[in-house]
Design a protein around this motif. Structure first.
Motif, PDB file in Angstrom:
ATOM      1  N   VAL A 190       0.849  -1.195   0.000  1.00 41.61           N
ATOM      2  CA  VAL A 190       0.000   0.000   0.000  1.00 41.61           C
ATOM      3  C   VAL A 190       0.880   1.239   0.000  1.00 41.61           C
ATOM      4  N   LYS A 191       0.253   2.412  -0.308  1.00 45.08           N
ATOM      5  CA  LYS A 191       1.029   3.641  -0.306  1.00 45.08           C
ATOM      6  C   LYS A 191       1.297   4.096   1.127  1.00 45.08           C
ATOM      7  N   ALA A 192       2.278   4.972   1.267  1.00 45.60           N
ATOM      8  CA  ALA A 192       2.775   5.341   2.589  1.00 45.60           C
ATOM      9  C   ALA A 192       1.682   5.944   3.477  1.00 45.60           C
ATOM     10  N   GLY A 193       0.741   6.687   2.882  1.00 45.17           N
ATOM     11  CA  GLY A 193      -0.276   7.361   3.675  1.00 45.17           C
ATOM     12  C   GLY A 193      -1.244   6.423   4.371  1.00 45.17           C
ATOM     13  N   LEU A 194      -1.265   5.150   3.969  1.00 44.93           N
ATOM     14  CA  LEU A 194      -2.197   4.192   4.569  1.00 44.93           C
ATOM     15  C   LEU A 194      -1.588   3.448   5.755  1.00 44.93           C
ATOM     16  N   ARG A 195      -0.381   3.814   6.150  1.00 46.86           N
ATOM     17  CA  ARG A 195       0.269   3.118   7.263  1.00 46.86           C
ATOM     18  C   ARG A 195      -0.551   3.150   8.557  1.00 46.86           C
ATOM     19  N   PRO A 196      -1.110   4.310   8.958  1.00 45.61           N
ATOM     20  CA  PRO A 196      -1.905   4.303  10.206  1.00 45.61           C
ATOM     21  C   PRO A 196      -3.086   3.329  10.142  1.00 45.61           C
ATOM     22  N   LEU A 197      -3.755   3.262   8.995  1.00 49.89           N
ATOM     23  CA  LEU A 197      -4.888   2.329   8.871  1.00 49.89           C
ATOM     24  C   LEU A 197      -4.420   0.884   8.946  1.00 49.89           C
ATOM     25  N   LEU A 198      -3.247   0.599   8.380  1.00 53.21           N
ATOM     26  CA  LEU A 198      -2.718  -0.764   8.434  1.00 53.21           C
ATOM     27  C   LEU A 198      -2.411  -1.168   9.875  1.00 53.21           C
ATOM     28  N   LEU A 199      -1.785  -0.250  10.624  1.00 55.15           N
ATOM     29  CA  LEU A 199      -1.480  -0.541  12.029  1.00 55.15           C
ATOM     30  C   LEU A 199      -2.767  -0.704  12.836  1.00 55.15           C
ATOM     31  N   ALA A 200      -3.759   0.142  12.552  1.00 53.12           N
ATOM     32  CA  ALA A 200      -5.037   0.030  13.270  1.00 53.12           C
ATOM     33  C   ALA A 200      -5.696  -1.316  12.975  1.00 53.12           C
ATOM     34  N   ALA A 201      -5.612  -1.771  11.723  1.00 49.57           N
ATOM     35  CA  ALA A 201      -6.204  -3.067  11.373  1.00 49.57           C
ATOM     36  C   ALA A 201      -5.512  -4.196  12.121  1.00 49.57           C
ATOM     37  N   GLY A 202      -4.174  -4.101  12.266  1.00 55.21           N
ATOM     38  CA  GLY A 202      -3.442  -5.128  13.016  1.00 55.21           C
ATOM     39  C   GLY A 202      -3.881  -5.177  14.467  1.00 55.21           C
ATOM     40  N   VAL A 203      -4.051  -4.000  15.076  1.00 52.00           N
ATOM     41  CA  VAL A 203      -4.485  -3.950  16.479  1.00 52.00           C
ATOM     42  C   VAL A 203      -5.890  -4.534  16.631  1.00 52.00           C
ATOM     43  N   VAL A 204      -6.785  -4.205  15.697  1.00 52.16           N
ATOM     44  CA  VAL A 204      -8.161  -4.713  15.765  1.00 52.16           C
ATOM     45  C   VAL A 204      -8.190  -6.231  15.645  1.00 52.16           C
ATOM     46  N   LEU A 205      -7.382  -6.793  14.739  1.00 53.96           N
ATOM     47  CA  LEU A 205      -7.366  -8.244  14.563  1.00 53.96           C
ATOM     48  C   LEU A 205      -6.834  -8.954  15.812  1.00 53.96           C
ATOM     49  N   ILE A 206      -5.789  -8.387  16.419  1.00 50.24           N
ATOM     50  CA  ILE A 206      -5.262  -9.005  17.643  1.00 50.24           C
ATOM     51  C   ILE A 206      -6.293  -8.903  18.770  1.00 50.24           C
ATOM     52  N   ALA A 207      -6.965  -7.765  18.858  1.00 45.94           N
ATOM     53  CA  ALA A 207      -8.015  -7.627  19.873  1.00 45.94           C
ATOM     54  C   ALA A 207      -9.138  -8.628  19.635  1.00 45.94           C
ATOM     55  N   ALA A 208      -9.493  -8.853  18.358  1.00 47.49           N
ATOM     56  CA  ALA A 208     -10.537  -9.836  18.050  1.00 47.49           C
ATOM     57  C   ALA A 208     -10.097 -11.245  18.435  1.00 47.49           C
ATOM     58  N   ALA A 209      -8.797 -11.539  18.239  1.00 42.47           N
ATOM     59  CA  ALA A 209      -8.283 -12.868  18.615  1.00 42.47           C
ATOM     60  C   ALA A 209      -8.379 -13.064  20.126  1.00 42.47           C
ATOM     61  N   VAL A 210      -7.984 -12.036  20.878  1.00 38.07           N
ATOM     62  CA  VAL A 210      -8.058 -12.128  22.343  1.00 38.07           C
ATOM     63  C   VAL A 210      -9.514 -12.284  22.791  1.00 38.07           C
ATOM     64  N   ALA A 211     -10.426 -11.540  22.163  1.00 35.30           N
ATOM     65  CA  ALA A 211     -11.839 -11.627  22.528  1.00 35.30           C
ATOM     66  C   ALA A 211     -12.402 -13.015  22.218  1.00 35.30           C
ATOM     67  N   THR A 212     -11.955 -13.606  21.103  1.00 35.28           N
ATOM     68  CA  THR A 212     -12.424 -14.947  20.738  1.00 35.28           C
ATOM     69  C   THR A 212     -11.999 -15.981  21.777  1.00 35.28           C
ATOM     70  N   VAL A 213     -10.735 -15.902  22.210  1.00 29.93           N
ATOM     71  CA  VAL A 213     -10.245 -16.832  23.230  1.00 29.93           C
ATOM     72  C   VAL A 213     -11.003 -16.629  24.531  1.00 29.93           C
TER      73      VAL A 213
END
Length: 241
Positions: A30-53
């Motif tokens: 992705v282009k450089a300007g989308l970095r914050p959204l990429l990091l936010a998506a990573g945090v959301v996925l990890i939070a979803a994994a913790v919530a699932t467990v």
């Protein structure tokens, strides 16, 4: 795929996104300007994994048979979710290069306007390749004058061996990357290797040609100096900088 496996896939995918976002690896996707959204998506996925467990731990009867006497299992097609994870972790695709560029028409388009170059008399000005191309092709060099311009890109050769300076430009991500091509004239080294990165310093010339793929305008740069440079950490340009 049971809930534990789903949580593991979510956690690993989130971790892979964070790893890509905290390094230059994300610039391959992705282009450089989308970095914050990429990091936010990573945090959301990890939070979803913790919530699932956490949900599974609080549901001890999850594996017990339902009222019909059968244990309901998740469809096996869900394992396809592992494929993008494997691609993200195991495969780091190279940046698009001359092979793609010479089989795709130039994406150079006119802009709403071309701001004045930084003041500095006859000092050399560094421009993005798409910026120079737009000023040369659609502003007919008026905003360039006789200033010396420095642009960076990779070399692509057409069927006749004529060199072009190219940069792939993104609207969003590498999937929509399109080439912007600049023809080179003037003092050009006798041998240029495709996909090698060079820095070219020169001045505007009115010479132009048509892209044989889509008929788009390809302006030229009158090269005064061509020198090899390392590939930049971000090989792509984005529209509007």
């Amino acid at each position: 795929m049971n809930r534990q496996a789903q949580a593991a896939v979510l956690f690993l995918t989130g971790g892979a996104l964070l790893r890509a976002g905290f390094t230059d690896l994300y610039l391959r996707y992705v282009k450089a300007g989308l970095r914050p959204l990429l990091l936010a998506a990573g945090v959301v996925l990890i939070a979803a994994a913790v919530a699932t467990v956490w949900y599974e731990v609080r549901r001890p009867d999850a594996a017990e048979p339902h009222g019909d006497g059968h244990v309901h299992r998740e469809p096996r097609v869900s394992w396809l979710l592992v494929l993008p994870l494997a691609a993200l972790v195991l495969v780091a695709p190279p940046a698009l290069g001359s092979y793609t560029a010479m089989r795709t028409g130039t994406a150079l388009q006119p802009s709403w306007g071309y701001p004045d170059l930084p003041s500095g008399g006859r000092d050399t000005v560094r421009l993005g390749l798409a910026d120079y191309g737009g000023r040369a092709a659609y502003d007919h060099g008026h905003s360039l004058g006789d200033r010396r311009i420095t642009v960076t890109g990779f070399i692509a050769l057409d069927g006749g061996g004529e060199p072009y300076l190219v940069r792939m430009v993104l609207s969003c991500c590498a999937a929509d990357a399109q080439p912007v091509k600049i023809g080179l004239t003037g003092r050009i080294p006798p041998v240029l290797q495709p996909d090698s990165w060079v820095e070219v310093t020169g001045t505007y010339t009115a010479r132009r040609t048509k892209d044989p793929v889509n008929g788009g305008v390809i302006p030229y740069l009158d090269a005064h100096r061509v020198r090899p440079v390392p590939a930049p950490h971000d090989p792509y340009e984005s529209w509007g900088g």
